[in-house]
Design an enzyme around this catalytic site. Structure first.
Site, mmCIF file in Angstrom:
data_model
loop_
_atom_site.group_PDB
_atom_site.id
_atom_site.type_symbol
_atom_site.label_atom_id
_atom_site.label_comp_id
_atom_site.label_asym_id
_atom_site.label_seq_id
_atom_site.Cartn_x
_atom_site.Cartn_y
_atom_site.Cartn_z
ATOM 1 N N GLU A 76 0.802 -1.225 0.000
ATOM 2 C CA GLU A 76 0.000 0.000 0.000
ATOM 3 C C GLU A 76 0.831 1.271 0.000
ATOM 4 O O GLU A 76 1.657 1.495 0.891
ATOM 5 C CB GLU A 76 -0.938 0.017 1.222
ATOM 6 C CG GLU A 76 -1.863 1.218 1.258
ATOM 7 C CD GLU A 76 -2.902 1.153 2.360
ATOM 8 O OE1 GLU A 76 -3.701 2.110 2.485
ATOM 9 O OE2 GLU A 76 -2.933 0.153 3.105
ATOM 10 N N LYS A 98 -8.784 -0.776 1.117
ATOM 11 C CA LYS A 98 -9.823 -1.272 2.025
ATOM 12 C C LYS A 98 -10.692 -2.233 1.243
ATOM 13 O O LYS A 98 -11.222 -1.880 0.183
ATOM 14 C CB LYS A 98 -10.691 -0.138 2.593
ATOM 15 C CG LYS A 98 -10.111 0.520 3.812
ATOM 16 C CD LYS A 98 -10.044 -0.450 4.966
ATOM 17 C CE LYS A 98 -9.153 0.080 6.084
ATOM 18 N NZ LYS A 98 -8.796 -0.995 7.023
#
Length: 455
Positions: free
Chosen positions: A242, A264
């Protein structure tokens, strides 16, 4: 150090170029993963470094800006990072932004080092660039030539066998109870989402080294933001997928642009392509996962707006599915421009800690996390480089292991380790499903630690 020299050399794998320096304080390797990343970096021998402990009264962001210094030129055809600062920001650095009284681990809030020379590994053109900076061209040339010499040092022997004999993990039922408590607090209107994590602990086997874990992960499950950082008595191994914050300049000058890519929404990998396709379709269509992702997108839009001109924040991409070695993720992209007169240090102050691993609203979610988890240390913090030209790149420290050396045991088996994996909890979260999600996220680290290395 306004002069910069680049020297080209034949290709060498960056992991094994970094291995000989694995015990040198502030030696750092940042390796691009299998997602199209072009550049990897090896840095060592900084000309300045410091660590900011919890009781240090300095403003960490002002100190970072001072260490980076005023903008300097770079070669336009060179890599994005041509010298500057590497920094490790622990999660608890967020207590310097919002005074929440967070407890601390033994890790510093912020550790930084400035490097006048580095090696950049071009995966596209299969070459290595030695980069040196200095006050004169001859000084920059000498530093680049010295960096080229780093490639001549032989690599140490790899560890043969599993890196860890056993791992201990937080009680799964206790984790499910914590998730249920968070759901109740969400239903009660206290928060909308919180990221709650579990902890795995253990010790490296005799003769194993933290760098062996880094190399094993690079072989078995390469990630876009793989990294190894050595600090005195500590080592960080990250296999993060990420991006946190990225700052780039436009060609020909102009405004600096900001990009963040919160993750997410998760599904495990399937046993084959057909099952993968089903799981990807399920993730793409999941109202829960999309809502979870959108909450963090809105949070990041708000964080970026603090340092951006009005109207410049946009969301060019929502809910893209990215596939990694063990999981599929929903990834969105938020962009903006950095307001005139501000720097990457100002951006870091505005957005830290990352919204994807706190929740919404951020401050209240952090209070909930502090009630349910031990201090996080490097987990869910950020690792970054800050270039001399104002460019910036950082990752969220998930899929990350923090290792501490036992002062009483320096026989090669004296490394304690901790890793965590979390899940974003929302109103319709199922506690058992969230527990299984943490285990899917930890799977690559588990294999790297407990299984014999792949050759």
């Amino acid at each position: 150090m306004r002069h910069v020299v680049l020297i080209s050399a034949p290709w060498r794998d960056p992991v094994w170029a970094a291995a000989p320096w694995r015990d040198e304080p502030f030696a750092c390797a940042m390796i691009s993963g299998g997602q199209g990343g072009r550049w990897s970096y090896l840095l060592r021998d900084p000309d300045a470094s410091w660590t900011l402990e919890a009781d240090d009264p300095r403003d960490p962001f002002a100190a970072l800006a001072a260490l980076i210094g005023p903008p300097q030129p770079v070669e336009p055809d060179g890599p994005p990072f041509q010298g500057g600062v590497i920094g490790l920001a622990s999660y608890e650095l967020g207590d310097r932004v919002e005074r929440l009284g967070l407890a601390r681990t033994g890790w510093p809030d912020l550790a930084c080092a400035r490097y006048p020379a580095l090696l950049a590994f071009d995966h596209l053109q299969r070459r290595v660039l030695a980069i040196g900076r200095g006050g004169s061209r001859s000084f920059a040339q000498a530093r680049a030539e010295a960096a080229l010499g780093w490639l001549a040092r032989p690599s140490p022997k790899e560890h043969d066998g599993p890196l860890c004999e056993a791992l201990s993990v937080d009680d799964g039922e206790a984790y499910e109870a914590a998730v249920a408590q968070v759901v109740e607090r969400i239903v009660g209107g206290e928060i909308f989402q919180a990221n709650i994590a579990r902890s795995w602990t253990g010790r490296l086997a005799a003769g194993a080294h933290p760098f062996d874990l880094f190399a094993q992960l690079r072989t078995a499950s390469p990630a876009p933001f793989s990294a190894y950082l050595r600090l005195p008595g500590r080592a960080l191994v990250s296999n993060s997928p990420e991006r946190f914050l990225k700052v780039t300049g436009k060609e020909g000058g102009g405004d600096l642009t900001i990009e963040t890519q919160p993750i997410k929404g998760t599904r495990p990998r399937g046993a084959d392509q057909a099952q993968d396709a089903v799981l990807i379709a399920e993730l793409s269509a999941s109202a829960k996962d999309r809502a979870e992702n959108l909450m963090i997108v809105d949070l990041m839009r708000n964080d970026l707006a603090r340092v951006s001109p009005p109207g410049s924040v946009s969301v060019p991409e929502l809910f893209r599915v990215e596939t990694f070695a063990n999981v599929h993720h929903l990834v969105s992209t938020v962009t903006s421009r950095l307001a005139e007169g501000l720097t990457a240090a100002d951006l870091l102050r505005a957005a830290f800690p990352p919204g994807s691993i706190t929740g919404a609203p951020k401050i209240q979610a952090m209070k909930v996390i502090a009630q349910l988890e031990a201090p996080r240390g490097p987990y869910c913090g950020a690792l970054f480089w800050a270039g001399v030209d104002g460019a910036f790149e950082s990752s969220v420290l998930i899929r990350t292991v923090g290792l501490e050396e036992d002062a009483a045991s320096r026989d090669g088996g004296g490394w304690r380790l901790e890793a965590r994996a979390g899940a974003g909890i929302v109103a319709d979260s199922d506690p058992h499903a969230e527990r299984l999600e943490t285990e899917a996220k930890f799977a690559a680290l588990r294999r790297a630690l407990l299984e014999a290395p792949r050759r």
